[in-house]
Design an enzyme around this catalytic site. Sequence first.
Site, PDB file in Angstrom:
ATOM      1  N   ASP A  56      -4.556  82.785 -79.997  1.00 52.19           N
ATOM      2  CA  ASP A  56      -5.298  83.691 -79.053  1.00 52.19           C
ATOM      3  C   ASP A  56      -6.382  82.903 -78.692  1.00 52.19           C
ATOM      4  O   ASP A  56      -7.316  82.471 -79.440  1.00 52.19           O
ATOM      5  CB  ASP A  56      -5.404  84.866 -79.978  1.00 52.19           C
ATOM      6  CG  ASP A  56      -6.603  85.942 -79.618  1.00 52.19           C
ATOM      7  OD1 ASP A  56      -6.827  85.606 -78.210  1.00 52.19           O
ATOM      8  OD2 ASP A  56      -6.753  87.041 -80.076  1.00 52.19           O
ATOM      9  N   VAL A  57      -6.520  82.651 -77.218  1.00 56.52           N
ATOM     10  CA  VAL A  57      -7.768  82.003 -76.831  1.00 56.52           C
ATOM     11  C   VAL A  57      -8.962  82.593 -76.724  1.00 56.52           C
ATOM     12  O   VAL A  57     -10.023  82.116 -76.577  1.00 56.52           O
ATOM     13  CB  VAL A  57      -7.451  81.589 -75.480  1.00 56.52           C
ATOM     14  CG1 VAL A  57      -6.274  80.682 -75.387  1.00 56.52           C
ATOM     15  CG2 VAL A  57      -7.159  82.590 -74.385  1.00 56.52           C
ATOM     16  N   ASN A 114      -4.103  76.689 -69.703  1.00 58.02           N
ATOM     17  CA  ASN A 114      -3.362  77.672 -68.732  1.00 58.02           C
ATOM     18  C   ASN A 114      -3.451  79.149 -69.005  1.00 58.02           C
ATOM     19  O   ASN A 114      -3.383  79.818 -68.004  1.00 58.02           O
ATOM     20  CB  ASN A 114      -1.958  77.061 -68.643  1.00 58.02           C
ATOM     21  CG  ASN A 114      -1.181  78.050 -67.382  1.00 58.02           C
ATOM     22  OD1 ASN A 114      -1.270  78.020 -66.412  1.00 58.02           O
ATOM     23  ND2 ASN A 114      -0.391  79.033 -68.197  1.00 58.02           N
ATOM     24  N   ASP A 162       0.586  80.195 -77.400  1.00 57.27           N
ATOM     25  CA  ASP A 162       0.488  81.266 -76.757  1.00 57.27           C
ATOM     26  C   ASP A 162       0.319  82.489 -77.756  1.00 57.27           C
ATOM     27  O   ASP A 162       0.654  82.501 -78.798  1.00 57.27           O
ATOM     28  CB  ASP A 162       2.151  81.447 -76.229  1.00 57.27           C
ATOM     29  CG  ASP A 162       1.980  82.494 -74.827  1.00 57.27           C
ATOM     30  OD1 ASP A 162       1.760  83.793 -75.176  1.00 57.27           O
ATOM     31  OD2 ASP A 162       2.118  82.112 -73.866  1.00 57.27           O
ATOM     32  N   SER A 203      -7.526  78.226 -59.340  1.00 59.52           N
ATOM     33  CA  SER A 203      -6.816  78.983 -58.487  1.00 59.52           C
ATOM     34  C   SER A 203      -7.628  78.789 -57.184  1.00 59.52           C
ATOM     35  O   SER A 203      -8.682  78.513 -56.809  1.00 59.52           O
ATOM     36  CB  SER A 203      -7.180  80.520 -58.999  1.00 59.52           C
ATOM     37  OG  SER A 203      -6.435  81.274 -57.634  1.00 59.52           O
ATOM     38  N   LYS A 220     -12.233  82.397 -61.684  1.00 60.82           N
ATOM     39  CA  LYS A 220     -11.608  81.004 -61.441  1.00 60.82           C
ATOM     40  C   LYS A 220     -12.682  80.174 -60.890  1.00 60.82           C
ATOM     41  O   LYS A 220     -12.666  78.858 -61.067  1.00 60.82           O
ATOM     42  CB  LYS A 220     -10.549  81.159 -60.494  1.00 60.82           C
ATOM     43  CG  LYS A 220      -9.444  81.794 -61.322  1.00 60.82           C
ATOM     44  CD  LYS A 220      -8.883  81.059 -62.342  1.00 60.82           C
ATOM     45  CE  LYS A 220      -7.613  81.641 -62.842  1.00 60.82           C
ATOM     46  NZ  LYS A 220      -7.030  80.732 -64.125  1.00 60.82           N
ATOM     47  N   THR A 228      -0.664  81.573 -54.122  1.00 55.91           N
ATOM     48  CA  THR A 228       0.035  82.604 -54.747  1.00 55.91           C
ATOM     49  C   THR A 228       1.510  81.898 -55.301  1.00 55.91           C
ATOM     50  O   THR A 228       2.154  81.479 -54.747  1.00 55.91           O
ATOM     51  CB  THR A 228       0.548  83.745 -53.821  1.00 55.91           C
ATOM     52  OG1 THR A 228      -1.099  84.228 -53.241  1.00 55.91           O
ATOM     53  CG2 THR A 228       1.065  85.101 -54.563  1.00 55.91           C
ATOM     54  N   TYR A 276     -11.327  88.355 -60.525  1.00 52.24           N
ATOM     55  CA  TYR A 276     -10.355  87.228 -60.774  1.00 52.24           C
ATOM     56  C   TYR A 276     -11.100  85.955 -60.090  1.00 52.24           C
ATOM     57  O   TYR A 276     -11.322  84.707 -60.632  1.00 52.24           O
ATOM     58  CB  TYR A 276      -9.076  87.350 -60.100  1.00 52.24           C
ATOM     59  CG  TYR A 276      -8.126  86.448 -60.391  1.00 52.24           C
ATOM     60  CD1 TYR A 276      -7.791  86.211 -61.647  1.00 52.24           C
ATOM     61  CD2 TYR A 276      -7.763  85.590 -59.349  1.00 52.24           C
ATOM     62  CE1 TYR A 276      -6.693  85.209 -61.847  1.00 52.24           C
ATOM     63  CE2 TYR A 276      -6.710  84.487 -59.533  1.00 52.24           C
ATOM     64  CZ  TYR A 276      -6.365  84.258 -60.738  1.00 52.24           C
ATOM     65  OH  TYR A 276      -5.266  83.324 -60.974  1.00 52.24           O
TER      66      TYR A 276
END
Length: 272
Positions: A61-62, A88, A45, A152, A169, A197, A165
Amino acid sequence: MAEQEAVSGGEFGGKVAAVTGGASGIGLAVARELARRGADVYALDVAAGPLPAELTALPCDVTDRASAKAAIDAVEERHGRIDVLVNNAGIGAQGTVEDNGDDEWHRVLDVNVTGIARVSAAALPLLRRTAAAPDGTGTAPSGGTAIVNTCSVAATSGLPQRALYSASKGAVLALTRAMAADHIREGVRVNCVNPGTVDTPWIGRLLEAADDPGAERAALEARQPTGRLVTVEEVAAAVCYLAGPWAGATTGTELAVDGGMQGLRLRPAAQD
C-alpha cells in the site's frame, strides 16, 4: 502485442525489478515486459490478484510507509539487490478545482505523489548498494540502478476536467527531476514516462460511465495525432528503455508516449 517468449539473457538478465501497481493496466504490462527481457520481477500492489507465472506478487500500500518498507525488505531478503524500481501506482480524478473537496485532494496526492516518495525512500538504500556492488564477474560496478516514475501528458498539457489529476502529475514531473539531481552521483538514474490516453481498464470504466461511450472514445482518440489510444505495451517498452542499460546517459528526463499529443499541432484533416 502478440505473446512473445522470454528473452534469454536479455538486457535485464540477472536484474531484479519492483513495479508498484503491477497487478493491472500499465503496471502489469511493464512487469511482464521486464520479465520477458530477463528480470526477476515483483509486482507490488495493494490488491494483487492472480498474476502470470513469471511475476511474484507482494502486498504494498503506497499510502503506508510501513507497507512500502515491508515490500522492499521482502525483495532484499530474497535477492539482496534491486536494480529497477518502477513507481507506477496511481489513481485518477476528474473535474475542475470546484469539483473535488479537500479529502479527495489529499487522497489523490497521497497516492500519486507521496506514494512515489514513500516507496523510493524505502528502496534507495538497496538501490545504492546494488549500484555500487560488483557485477557477476566480481570486478566491475553493476552499471547503476534506475527509478522510472509513471507521469502523464497531463503534467505538460492543459486538459479539461483534470485539475486535480494534472496537479498530481505535475508534481510527479518536478519530483522526478529533483530526485535525479539528488541521486545521480549515487549511481541511481531517475526518469519518468509521460503517457497520453492509454487503453487501460480505468479508461474503460470512464467510457462505460459516459452518456455516449462510442462518442467519448472517438473524442479521446481524436485528440491524439495518431488517431488512436496508446497501448499499454507501448508504455511498457518506453519504461524498459529508461530503466535499461541503453539509457545509461539519460536521467532527469520525461519521455512522452502520447501519440504526438504534447508536441504536435495538426490542422484539421480537411485542411491538410
